[in-house]
Scaffold this motif. Structure first.
Motif, short mmCIF file in Angstrom:
data_model
loop_
_atom_site.label_atom_id
_atom_site.label_comp_id
_atom_site.label_asym_id
_atom_site.label_seq_id
_atom_site.Cartn_x
_atom_site.Cartn_y
_atom_site.Cartn_z
N GLY A 178 0.69 -1.40 -0.07
CA GLY A 178 0.16 -0.53 0.23
C GLY A 178 0.73 1.25 0.17
O GLY A 178 2.43 1.20 0.15
N TYR A 212 -3.84 -5.46 0.24
CA TYR A 212 -4.46 -4.36 -0.09
C TYR A 212 -4.72 -3.31 0.81
O TYR A 212 -5.52 -3.16 1.23
CB TYR A 212 -4.60 -4.63 -1.11
CG TYR A 212 -4.53 -3.09 -2.01
CD1 TYR A 212 -3.00 -2.55 -2.95
CD2 TYR A 212 -5.41 -2.97 -3.38
CE1 TYR A 212 -2.68 -1.67 -3.28
CE2 TYR A 212 -5.34 -1.90 -4.13
CZ TYR A 212 -4.44 -1.75 -4.53
OH TYR A 212 -3.83 -0.15 -4.57
N ASN A 213 -3.76 -2.62 1.25
CA ASN A 213 -3.61 -1.88 2.92
C ASN A 213 -4.04 0.01 1.05
O ASN A 213 -3.34 0.41 0.69
CB ASN A 213 -2.71 -1.77 3.28
CG ASN A 213 -3.26 -0.61 4.61
OD1 ASN A 213 -4.02 -0.88 5.66
ND2 ASN A 213 -2.15 0.61 4.84
N THR A 214 -5.50 0.52 1.83
CA THR A 214 -5.29 2.06 1.28
C THR A 214 -5.91 3.06 1.50
O THR A 214 -6.21 2.14 3.03
CB THR A 214 -6.45 1.75 0.26
OG1 THR A 214 -7.89 0.81 0.46
CG2 THR A 214 -5.79 0.63 -0.81
#
Length: 585
Positions: free
Chosen positions: A45, A128-130
């Motif tokens: 991310g 998946y880091n947003t």
């Protein structure tokens, strides 16, 4: 018995130095010693978005992976922490923390792509880091990197080669866990509360339609859904006051927002219970030694230039889209070859089949294309398909003409033989000739699959034989003028009647088509009226709902005023001032 893995702290697995990826021999040595199956969880991310904090929690620690307190990114390359799996006996949990994407201090942005792809290829669960929301930019980036990882599989070892059947493909591709940090929106859609998983599902749901804009919107979503058969979403509130975020790794749970603490616990619980063993195509369960080879192979392939960088997406698009155009053309040729039988009875039959095959070809192109931003390849495909349509139309005309010519020769050959033998050179012979010719014309009309040249070919043939008819007619006149006149009048009447019947049939067909169009028009008008009434009903319902809400508010206000007035009536002394009391006394 397998040796116990002991890593008190993370270790750099892959170092990113000046755009070159270097594998840490110490980390590879640790991996090679792991004989147990591994569950690989990687997180990717933007930089400074709390990725390391989550990975520390998965390791059961408050510290380990570096959690920075400044705007400068701390994690460089990929860091590894191997710990015993908390819920799977005889399994090792391999945690991979990656350097943040989009760091403004990095000179070479292609390293973002390399790190992203490596995390995908090495993991069995991909986090998946947003930040804040699931937006189009994050979806496009994930789509792009999944395409690159698929490309890299085709140029690396057989263990990473493309897999055709779905079960093996699902084993190769990791599960997707999408984490949304500092989420500030309401989880609500269409007037009802939704779950985080429904939020992710709605964000990745294609829209209905076939125009280019919708196709470009749907393409990354369809690819992501295919690449990640299993998807999960977690949202996280802000951990604490922003002023305390700099000391996040030193804070106890009591100092954090209880909602955030529970969200982190739910995230860890899901990872522990649902993350599967890293598996290669063919069902190979990966242990530490396999993972070591996988790391070496992937890094070597990337360093050799097999992976295009982010800025070189045009080269990848050129390759994939050219191939997509060819696959679409092949699909079109296959469909037309299987379903088209020349000549077609009508031109519309050919055009309908072309449209169906064209639609299938466009679907094949959209499925296999990549980043056709200006629709250049799609336009090329459309031009090629139009050329193929024109070619089929030309071939259809030729096939129809050839079929009709052969059919006319076969049907009218007995008549030509009778003319040569003089059968019609007698009084009334011309009438018999015309009668026979009409019979053969009827036989010709009944023959199937003559194509769109049927009438033209017939008229051309009849014109070529008109001199024969004239000769027979003149002979008939010479033999018996009076009888010929009478016969001619009768034949003419029959001919006109036949023509009138044919024209009547044509008129009837035309009238039937007009009636059909009128019915369709009336149906369309009726549907539009239904839609209008439905919209009007919706608007009326919304207006009634607003009036009801306003009435409720007025009612509440009236009740409040009534309570206040009753209170004043029942307790008038509350409004008397101290001075008034003294005066009364």
């Amino acid at each position: 018995m397998a040796p116990v893995v002991h890593m008190p702290e993370p270790l750099c697995l892959i170092e990113n130095t000046n755009g070159q990826l270097l594998v840490n021999p110490k980390a590879l040595k640790i991996l090679s010693a792991i004989q147990q199956p591994v569950v690989v969880v990687a997180i990717v991310g933007l930089y400074r978005t709390g990725k390391s904090y989550l990975m520390n929690k998965l390791a059961g620690k408050n510290k380990g992976f570096c959690v920075g307190s400044t705007v400068q990114t701390h994690t460089k390359g990929i860091w590894m922490w191997c710990v015993p799996h908390p819920e799977k006996p005889n399994h090792i949990l391999v945690l991979l923390d990656t350097e943040g994407l989009g760091d403004i201090e990095k000179d070479d942005k292609k390293s973002d792509t390399q790190i992203f792809v490596l995390a995908l290829l090495l993991s069995s669960t991909f986090v998946y880091n947003t930040m804040n929301t699931i937006d189009q930019r994050a979806i496009d980036l994930l789509h792009y990197v999944t395409e690159l990882s698929n490309l890299l599989r085709t140029v690396t070892s057989p263990d990473l080669d493309g897999v055709d059947n779905a079960p093996d493909f699902m084993n190769v591709c990791p599960d997707l866990v999408w984490t949304v940090r500092d989420f500030y929106l309401d989880l609500e859609a269409n007037g009802r509360l939704i779950t985080a998983d429904e939020y992710l599902e709605n964000s990745l749901r294609p829209k209905q339609g076939t125009d280019r804009h919708l196709q470009n919107f749907n393409l990354p979503r369809l690819c992501i859904q295919k690449f990640f058969p299993i998807k999960k979403c977690f949202i996280f509130d802000l951990p604490t006051h922003r002023k305390k975020l700099a000391q996040l790794e030193t804070l106890h749970n009591d100092d954090l927002d209880p909602e955030f603490v529970q969200q982190v616990a739910d995230f860890c619980s899901y990872i522990f219970s649902h993350s599967k063993t890293k598996t290669l195509s063919g069902g190979i369960k990966v242990n530490g030694s396999h993972l070591e080879s996988l790391v070496r192979t992937c890094v070597s392939a990337i360093n050799s230039g097999d992976l295009p960088c982010m800025e070189n997406v045009l080269a990848l698009a050129q390759i994939k889209n050219s191939s997509a155009v060819q696959k679409a053309i092949d699909h079109y040729d296959q469909q037309m070859g299987q379903k088209l039988q020349l000549p077609t009875e009508t031109l519309q039959e050919l055009l309908d089949l072309h449209r169906v095959s064209e639609k299938g070809a466009m679907e094949v192109f959209m499925k296999n294309s990549f980043e056709d931003i200006d629709q250049g390849f799609q336009e090329t495909l459309e031009i090629l398909l139009e050329a193929k349509q024109n070619d089929f139309c030309k071939r259809n005309l030729e096939a129809s003409l050839n079929r009709c010519s052969a059919l006319l020769q076969d049907i009218f050959r007995p008549l030509e033989e009778d003319v040569k033998q003089g059968i019609y050179s007698k009084p009334g012979g011309h009438r018999l000739f015309l009668q026979k010719r009409e019979e053969l014309k009827a036989k010709y009309y009944q023959a199937p699959r003559k194509g769109i040249q049927a009438e033209k070919a017939l008229q051309k043939y009849l014109q070529s034989k008109e001199s024969v008819s004239v000769t027979i007619w003149q002979t008939d006149l010479v033999l018996t003028a009076r009888e010929k006149e009478m016969e001619e009048a009768r034949v003419k009447a029959e001919f006109m009647k036949a023509e009138e019947k044919r024209l009547g049939a044509i008129l009837m067909q035309h009238q039937q088509r007009m009636e059909q169009r009128e019915r369709l028009h009336r149906e369309q008008v009726r549907q539009m009226e239904i839609k209008r009434l439905y919209q009007q009903a919706l608007q009326q319902r919304d207006q009634e709902r607003r009036l009801k809400e306003e009435a409720e508010k007025l009612k509440e206000r009236f009740q409040a005023e009534s309570r206040k007035l009753q209170d004043e009536i029942q307790h008038p002394q509350r409004n008397d001032s101290p001075d008034d009391t003294c005066i009364l006394l």
